[in-house]
Design a protein around this motif. Sequence first.
Motif, PDB file in Angstrom:
ATOM      1  N   ARG A  40       0.845  -1.199   0.000  1.00 51.27           N
ATOM      2  CA  ARG A  40       0.000   0.000   0.000  1.00 51.27           C
ATOM      3  C   ARG A  40       0.877   1.245   0.000  1.00 51.27           C
ATOM      4  NH1 ARG A  40       0.260   2.573   4.830  1.00 51.27           N
ATOM      5  NH2 ARG A  40       0.562   1.365   6.757  1.00 51.27           N
ATOM      6  N   ALA A  41       0.250   2.382  -0.237  1.00 46.00           N
ATOM      7  CA  ALA A  41       0.944   3.668  -0.186  1.00 46.00           C
ATOM      8  C   ALA A  41       0.992   4.165   1.257  1.00 46.00           C
ATOM      9  CB  ALA A  41       0.217   4.685  -1.066  1.00 46.00           C
ATOM     10  N   PRO A  42       1.919   5.059   1.592  1.00 51.80           N
ATOM     11  CA  PRO A  42       1.978   5.585   2.965  1.00 51.80           C
ATOM     12  C   PRO A  42       0.771   6.455   3.280  1.00 51.80           C
ATOM     13  CG  PRO A  42       3.478   6.785   1.542  1.00 51.80           C
ATOM     14  CD  PRO A  42       2.971   5.622   0.735  1.00 51.80           C
ATOM     15  N   THR A  43       0.378   6.458   4.529  1.00 58.44           N
ATOM     16  CA  THR A  43      -0.703   7.339   4.960  1.00 58.44           C
ATOM     17  C   THR A  43      -0.149   8.746   5.158  1.00 58.44           C
ATOM     18  OG1 THR A  43      -0.296   6.926   7.317  1.00 58.44           O
ATOM     19  CG2 THR A  43      -1.784   5.400   6.173  1.00 58.44           C
ATOM     20  N   ALA A  44      -1.056   9.704   5.267  1.00 57.19           N
ATOM     21  CA  ALA A  44      -0.632  11.091   5.499  1.00 57.19           C
ATOM     22  C   ALA A  44       0.118  11.200   6.824  1.00 57.19           C
ATOM     23  CB  ALA A  44      -1.849  12.015   5.485  1.00 57.19           C
ATOM     24  N   PHE A  72      16.518  14.121  -2.179  1.00 56.64           N
ATOM     25  CA  PHE A  72      15.379  13.709  -2.979  1.00 56.64           C
ATOM     26  C   PHE A  72      14.255  13.271  -2.051  1.00 56.64           C
ATOM     27  CE2 PHE A  72      19.184  13.030  -5.480  1.00 56.64           C
ATOM     28  CZ  PHE A  72      18.860  13.677  -6.659  1.00 56.64           C
ATOM     29  N   ALA A  73      13.046  13.247  -2.560  1.00 53.72           N
ATOM     30  CA  ALA A  73      11.911  12.819  -1.755  1.00 53.72           C
ATOM     31  C   ALA A  73      12.105  11.366  -1.325  1.00 53.72           C
ATOM     32  CB  ALA A  73      10.624  12.962  -2.565  1.00 53.72           C
ATOM     33  N   PRO A  74      11.672  11.030  -0.109  1.00 47.75           N
ATOM     34  CA  PRO A  74      11.839   9.649   0.343  1.00 47.75           C
ATOM     35  C   PRO A  74      10.967   8.692  -0.476  1.00 47.75           C
ATOM     36  CG  PRO A  74      10.454  10.876   1.860  1.00 47.75           C
ATOM     37  CD  PRO A  74      11.005  11.879   0.890  1.00 47.75           C
ATOM     38  N   ALA A  75      11.438   7.467  -0.614  1.00 51.20           N
ATOM     39  CA  ALA A  75      10.672   6.410  -1.269  1.00 51.20           C
ATOM     40  C   ALA A  75      10.196   5.453  -0.186  1.00 51.20           C
ATOM     41  CB  ALA A  75      11.536   5.681  -2.290  1.00 51.20           C
ATOM     42  N   PHE A  76       8.912   5.190  -0.157  1.00 54.92           N
ATOM     43  CA  PHE A  76       8.344   4.316   0.869  1.00 54.92           C
ATOM     44  C   PHE A  76       8.146   2.909   0.316  1.00 54.92           C
ATOM     45  CE2 PHE A  76       7.265   8.522   2.373  1.00 54.92           C
ATOM     46  CZ  PHE A  76       7.373   8.428   3.750  1.00 54.92           C
ATOM     47  N   GLU A  77       8.450   1.937   1.175  1.00 51.86           N
ATOM     48  CA  GLU A  77       8.239   0.528   0.848  1.00 51.86           C
ATOM     49  C   GLU A  77       7.391  -0.058   1.972  1.00 51.86           C
ATOM     50  OE1 GLU A  77      11.164  -3.082   1.187  1.00 51.86           O
ATOM     51  OE2 GLU A  77      11.576  -2.005  -0.691  1.00 51.86           O
ATOM     52  N   ILE A  78       6.126  -0.341   1.672  1.00 53.84           N
ATOM     53  CA  ILE A  78       5.190  -0.784   2.702  1.00 53.84           C
ATOM     54  C   ILE A  78       4.543  -2.085   2.252  1.00 53.84           C
ATOM     55  CG2 ILE A  78       3.170  -0.148   4.066  1.00 53.84           C
ATOM     56  CD1 ILE A  78       3.800   2.773   3.464  1.00 53.84           C
ATOM     57  N   VAL A  88       6.769  -0.841   7.422  1.00 48.89           N
ATOM     58  CA  VAL A  88       6.880   0.455   6.750  1.00 48.89           C
ATOM     59  C   VAL A  88       8.340   0.892   6.758  1.00 48.89           C
ATOM     60  CG1 VAL A  88       6.087   2.850   6.714  1.00 48.89           C
ATOM     61  CG2 VAL A  88       4.548   1.032   7.509  1.00 48.89           C
ATOM     62  N   VAL A  89       8.906   1.082   5.570  1.00 44.07           N
ATOM     63  CA  VAL A  89      10.300   1.496   5.431  1.00 44.07           C
ATOM     64  C   VAL A  89      10.362   2.722   4.524  1.00 44.07           C
ATOM     65  CG1 VAL A  89      12.615   0.835   4.675  1.00 44.07           C
ATOM     66  CG2 VAL A  89      11.111  -0.875   5.717  1.00 44.07           C
ATOM     67  N   PHE A 111      15.013   3.766   6.908  1.00 41.62           N
ATOM     68  CA  PHE A 111      14.459   4.023   8.227  1.00 41.62           C
ATOM     69  C   PHE A 111      13.157   3.238   8.369  1.00 41.62           C
ATOM     70  CE2 PHE A 111      16.863   7.636   6.716  1.00 41.62           C
ATOM     71  CZ  PHE A 111      17.745   7.882   7.762  1.00 41.62           C
ATOM     72  N   VAL A 112      12.918   2.727   9.575  1.00 39.06           N
ATOM     73  CA  VAL A 112      11.775   1.848   9.828  1.00 39.06           C
ATOM     74  C   VAL A 112      10.781   2.529  10.775  1.00 39.06           C
ATOM     75  CG1 VAL A 112      11.060  -0.384  10.752  1.00 39.06           C
ATOM     76  CG2 VAL A 112      13.181  -0.202   9.472  1.00 39.06           C
ATOM     77  N   TYR A 113       9.501   2.301  10.499  1.00 37.88           N
ATOM     78  CA  TYR A 113       8.409   2.905  11.275  1.00 37.88           C
ATOM     79  C   TYR A 113       7.823   1.867  12.231  1.00 37.88           C
ATOM     80  CZ  TYR A 113       3.904   5.353  11.982  1.00 37.88           C
ATOM     81  OH  TYR A 113       2.806   5.988  12.505  1.00 37.88           O
ATOM     82  N   ASP A 114       7.586   2.267  13.464  1.00 39.86           N
ATOM     83  CA  ASP A 114       6.974   1.391  14.464  1.00 39.86           C
ATOM     84  C   ASP A 114       5.757   2.102  15.032  1.00 39.86           C
ATOM     85  OD1 ASP A 114       6.235  -0.264  16.521  1.00 39.86           O
ATOM     86  OD2 ASP A 114       8.242  -0.479  17.371  1.00 39.86           O
ATOM     87  N   ALA A 115       4.572   1.698  14.588  1.00 37.56           N
ATOM     88  CA  ALA A 115       3.339   2.373  14.986  1.00 37.56           C
ATOM     89  C   ALA A 115       3.019   2.176  16.458  1.00 37.56           C
ATOM     90  CB  ALA A 115       2.176   1.860  14.131  1.00 37.56           C
TER      91      ALA A 115
END
Length: 243
Positions: A40-44, A72-78, A88-89, A111-115
Motif C-alpha cells: 500500500r501507499a503511505p498514509t498522510a 530527494f523525496a523519500p521512497a516508501f516501501e510498505i 513500513v520502510v 528508516f523503519v516505522y513502528d506504529a
Amino acid sequence: MARPMCHGLLIAALAALTAGAAAAPAKAADNKAAPRLEQRAPTAEERDSFDEFFRARNAAQPHRPWGAAPLFAPAFEIERQRGQPWRVVARVDSAPRRSAPDLCRQIRSSFVYDAAKPKGERWGDSAEAPQWYVWLAQANVPCQAARYTVLMDPAVPPADAVALLWQHRELLNRARLLFAGNSQCARQRALTFRLAALKPAAATAGAPVMFGMVFESDRDTTATVDVRKHRGEYVAWNVSCSG
C-alpha cells in the motif's frame, strides 16, 4: 493378444488420471496456504511523521550521508503478509557527490516505522547498512543524479570501481566464453545484461585479489562474473548464474 494389451493401456491411463486428480487438490491446497504479499501507499500520518523525524535528524547529524545537501523525496516501501502487521520502510538518497576523481556516489539510507511507539518516536534506523550507488564522473562537471547507477560494496576500492565500470562491457563479452562451460549459464549466454553491482570476491589460487561483477539480464536472471586483478589488469575468471 490385442485385448490384454488394450486392457493394460486402459489401466495405466486410469492410474495416471487418478494420480493427477489426487495431485491437483494438493497443489491447490499449497497455493491456498501460501501467504499473499500485500502492499500500500503511505498514509498522510506516516509521511508527516517521517518528514518531522527527518528534519530533526538532519539538523542534529548534518555530517551523516543525508546531511548538508539537498535531498530527494523519500521512497516508501510498505508491505505485509496477509494478516500480519505492516512493515513500513522509508528510503532516502543523499545528494550525488564526487567520492573519487572519476567516481560519483550516492548513499541510500533506510528508516523503519513502528506504529506501537509513542508519537514522535516511531521512526528509527533500519538494520540494513546504507547502500552505496556509484557511476562514472564527467571531467569538470559536478555530480548529478544518474539514470543508471551501480550498487557498490564499500569494501571495493574506488580506483578498482572506476576501472571495472570503464571495462565492464569488455569483461562481460570475455566472460560469455565462460558461460558455455556452466550449465546454469549456457542458456543465458546471448542475453542482454546490465551491470548492477560490484563487490569483493573470494580469493582463488594464484589470484589473491578478486571482484564480483553482478549483471542483471532483460529476462530477470542474474550472472556474476568473478574478475581477477593482477598487476593492474582485470581478467574475467569465472561465472555463475541464477534465475
